[in-house]
Design an enzyme around this catalytic site. Sequence first.
Site, PDB file in Angstrom:
ATOM      1  N   LYS A  74     -25.184 -22.186  49.381  1.00 33.74           N
ATOM      2  CA  LYS A  74     -25.866 -23.014  50.216  1.00 33.74           C
ATOM      3  C   LYS A  74     -25.912 -22.387  51.632  1.00 33.74           C
ATOM      4  O   LYS A  74     -26.999 -22.135  52.508  1.00 33.74           O
ATOM      5  CB  LYS A  74     -25.340 -24.492  50.588  1.00 33.74           C
ATOM      6  CG  LYS A  74     -26.463 -25.349  51.303  1.00 33.74           C
ATOM      7  CD  LYS A  74     -25.951 -26.752  51.266  1.00 33.74           C
ATOM      8  CE  LYS A  74     -26.970 -27.670  52.016  1.00 33.74           C
ATOM      9  NZ  LYS A  74     -26.765 -29.166  52.008  1.00 33.74           N
ATOM     10  N   PHE A 110     -17.153 -30.455  46.089  1.00 32.63           N
ATOM     11  CA  PHE A 110     -17.796 -31.278  45.559  1.00 32.63           C
ATOM     12  C   PHE A 110     -19.016 -30.588  44.830  1.00 32.63           C
ATOM     13  O   PHE A 110     -19.878 -29.556  45.393  1.00 32.63           O
ATOM     14  CB  PHE A 110     -18.410 -32.200  46.503  1.00 32.63           C
ATOM     15  CG  PHE A 110     -19.451 -33.397  45.851  1.00 32.63           C
ATOM     16  CD1 PHE A 110     -19.081 -34.084  44.790  1.00 32.63           C
ATOM     17  CD2 PHE A 110     -20.696 -33.148  46.431  1.00 32.63           C
ATOM     18  CE1 PHE A 110     -20.098 -35.164  44.634  1.00 32.63           C
ATOM     19  CE2 PHE A 110     -21.544 -34.233  45.771  1.00 32.63           C
ATOM     20  CZ  PHE A 110     -21.356 -35.031  45.039  1.00 32.63           C
ATOM     21  N   GLN A 111     -19.291 -30.890  43.593  1.00 35.65           N
ATOM     22  CA  GLN A 111     -20.337 -30.436  42.707  1.00 35.65           C
ATOM     23  C   GLN A 111     -20.150 -28.775  42.568  1.00 35.65           C
ATOM     24  O   GLN A 111     -21.276 -27.961  42.648  1.00 35.65           O
ATOM     25  CB  GLN A 111     -21.737 -30.566  43.260  1.00 35.65           C
ATOM     26  CG  GLN A 111     -22.258 -32.230  43.118  1.00 35.65           C
ATOM     27  CD  GLN A 111     -23.500 -32.698  43.133  1.00 35.65           C
ATOM     28  OE1 GLN A 111     -24.432 -31.942  43.660  1.00 35.65           O
ATOM     29  NE2 GLN A 111     -23.960 -33.623  42.408  1.00 35.65           N
ATOM     30  N   GLU A 129     -32.259 -31.975  34.192  1.00 36.30           N
ATOM     31  CA  GLU A 129     -32.282 -30.456  34.502  1.00 36.30           C
ATOM     32  C   GLU A 129     -32.554 -29.744  32.920  1.00 36.30           C
ATOM     33  O   GLU A 129     -33.413 -29.253  32.967  1.00 36.30           O
ATOM     34  CB  GLU A 129     -31.054 -29.922  35.179  1.00 36.30           C
ATOM     35  CG  GLU A 129     -30.787 -30.257  36.753  1.00 36.30           C
ATOM     36  CD  GLU A 129     -30.253 -31.572  36.897  1.00 36.30           C
ATOM     37  OE1 GLU A 129     -29.888 -32.432  35.929  1.00 36.30           O
ATOM     38  OE2 GLU A 129     -29.868 -31.767  37.976  1.00 36.30           O
ATOM     39  N   MET A 142     -33.235 -34.500   8.645  1.00 34.62           N
ATOM     40  CA  MET A 142     -32.590 -33.187   7.993  1.00 34.62           C
ATOM     41  C   MET A 142     -31.108 -33.347   7.655  1.00 34.62           C
ATOM     42  O   MET A 142     -30.703 -32.990   6.817  1.00 34.62           O
ATOM     43  CB  MET A 142     -32.818 -32.117   8.915  1.00 34.62           C
ATOM     44  CG  MET A 142     -32.948 -30.585   8.255  1.00 34.62           C
ATOM     45  SD  MET A 142     -33.661 -30.485   6.953  1.00 34.62           S
ATOM     46  CE  MET A 142     -34.959 -29.413   7.446  1.00 34.62           C
TER      47      MET A 142
END
Lengths: 591, 184
Positions: A170, A120-121, A58, A486
Amino acid sequence: MTDQSNDPNQMTGAAMIVRALIDHGVQHIFGYPGGAVLPIYDEIFQQSEVEHILVRHEQGAGHAAEGYARSTGKPGVVLVTSGPGATNMVTPLTDALMDSIPLVCITGQVPTHLIGNDAFQECDTVGITRPCTKHNWLVRDVNDLAKVLHEAFYVASSGRPGPVVVDVPKDVQFAVGTYHPPRKDDVHVSYTPRVKGDATQIRKAVALLASAKRPVIYSGGGVINSGPEASKLLRELVEVTGFPITSTLMGLGAYPASGKNWLGMLGMHGTYEANMTMHGCDVMLCVGARFDDRITGRTDAFSPGSKKIHIDIDPSSINKNIRVDVPIIGDVGNVLGDLLQVFKAEAKKPDIKTWWQEIATWRARNSLAYKKSNDVILPQYAIQKLFEATRGHDTYITTEVGQHQMWAAQFFGFEEPHRWMTSGGLGTMGYGLPAALGVQVAHPDSLVIDIAGDASVQMTMQEMSTAVQFELPIKIFILNNQYMGMVRQWQQLLHGNRLSHSYSEALPDFVKLADAFGCVGIQAIKPSDLDGALKEMIKVKRPVLFDCRVAALENCFPMIPSGKAHNEMLLPVEATDEATAAAFAGGKALV
Amino acid sequence: MNQPANQPASAYFLEERHDPNETHTLSVLVQNEPGVLARVIGLFSGRGYNIDSLTVSETENQKHLSRITIVTTGTPMVIEQIKHQLDRMIPVYRVVDMTITGRSIERELAMVKVSGRGDSRVEALRLADAFRARVIDATTESFVFEITGNSSKISQFIDLMRPLGLVEVSRTGVAAIGRGPEGM
């Protein structure tokens, strides 16, 4: 789309989302499916107006959307699932907030009746993303969805642009409600970004500019965000006034690098002439920049003798780090237009010949000089060669974060806005590769190059797979010095040369890795390899991983040492071990 | 605070400015929607601003407007930042600095529980009377006083109650409104 009744505006929440995208002219979205966004993916499957680019992580979707947005001026759109999908977006959202990039991120959420249940999630997406978005929404009723989506696009792309999140449970995606096309009252009455600058302030600014003996224009990313017109006006202003101009990292390209008034980038790794001009000026015109700490050095010694004019669309940028004398709140393009008009009508070009003579002596110090070599490729040389090789091509450059990024900013000349995509505020390693994807999606026929470091590029390397799948011929030009350059530079300068964990002992073979991904691997080891290898990279119409082996211990100069002011830069020729040690001894600090 | 042992080599400029702090009362008119208070509070914690007091309630039911009164402390530059940062939030209508306008009234309400017998009980009641505090609950060994006024008056009252058997205090925080006919 699935019609639920005879009313064409009756549809499911999922269908509304796709419909809203189409209504806002979105052609591409970047995303990754998951349980809580399946209804939306089902709608995407059944239409062909919006193309979905499937990433591998993502975070990649977020940076790709940033690259897309930065190179087109249109908002980038991301679709990810709940929980880990949303948390993986936190880095790109923060990155976009810091660099004022318009993003619309749609996240799935668990059904409303499960919110707060540790489902869940599930995660508190609006809670987590509140500090890293310009605004966010959790939509609990399908009949609010159209309004929220339209407002989301407006908020992301108006005023000071930024990322927004719309979190859609959802059950809301499944529910049927009424859609409406975008309209004015979709937006909060309380949100009214100011576009037009105050006329009195503009007059004051013109008076200051006209009386300047040692002026400078310091421009930033706001000019790019304001659109191509703002860059044109900036160029005209430079022409009309004859003033020297420098720019922040984010503002490169607004004024052409080949322009005769160009001083180069300013700040920590800016040119000597840019920083000295800033330090010694009597009138500073800051256009769409925010006096970031990488720009100012020590704030109490920043440009001590100047009157400062600051044009910014965000009132909270005014007087945040540096006190200014004439603040002008408004859109850069709009204000520059008004300012130019007043200047042309009421003022004339001040005589600043002696100031230019002084600047010429600073220029003569040649602060970007480096030692050339016939045996090893110097990173600066590699970028100069890359710049030469891409001349005449329609080129877009992205970068990762580190030494290579600074070298790219110093040595690649940008002639136009929207051609330079880099993570400035947040400094996100791993930004450049996915950003290049986004740029290439928006400009399929252009040459898109990610100037990368070997460490950064591994953070989002998985997106090469996306490039192969969607036939996006991005070129990943890796300046491979086997170090986090760096980090190492600072360890050398500030931490007694104790190189704690800044050396990558086990790097992948990038050429073989390219092969594994199904793209093209190219390697250059000697300076004499470069021309041919670059030519090949540009010619091949497939994604390329270019392993450019560069001098391992080269450091990035010039620089403003720790806690020093603009006029105390360390130049490359002076950066012997002793001088460096002295400059940093007991230094109080600023990378 | 975080004073390093010796001059450090750091990635950031470590010297803090030491301008004198000021205390300001801000009135913030916001759209009353889920999460709006979290946004305001998150801004303060995220950017390291102080909240000395915060009160919030819906004030215009029909328009779904809430009014937040925040008392905050910071340097003049920080106070200016706070106002701009609040003002640029999407659901914020207006931010008014009641301290700068200089024409505002500030009030706070406190409920103060004091327990005791004999002389201290009588003394508490007498002081309450002097402060125009009302008795809103009483037992044979306790009072709950309700007192309204500016914050310093309330603090003073609480201090006086301490030796007389102060048990606990509940304060609302400051609510402020401008004088004269105009609204904010």
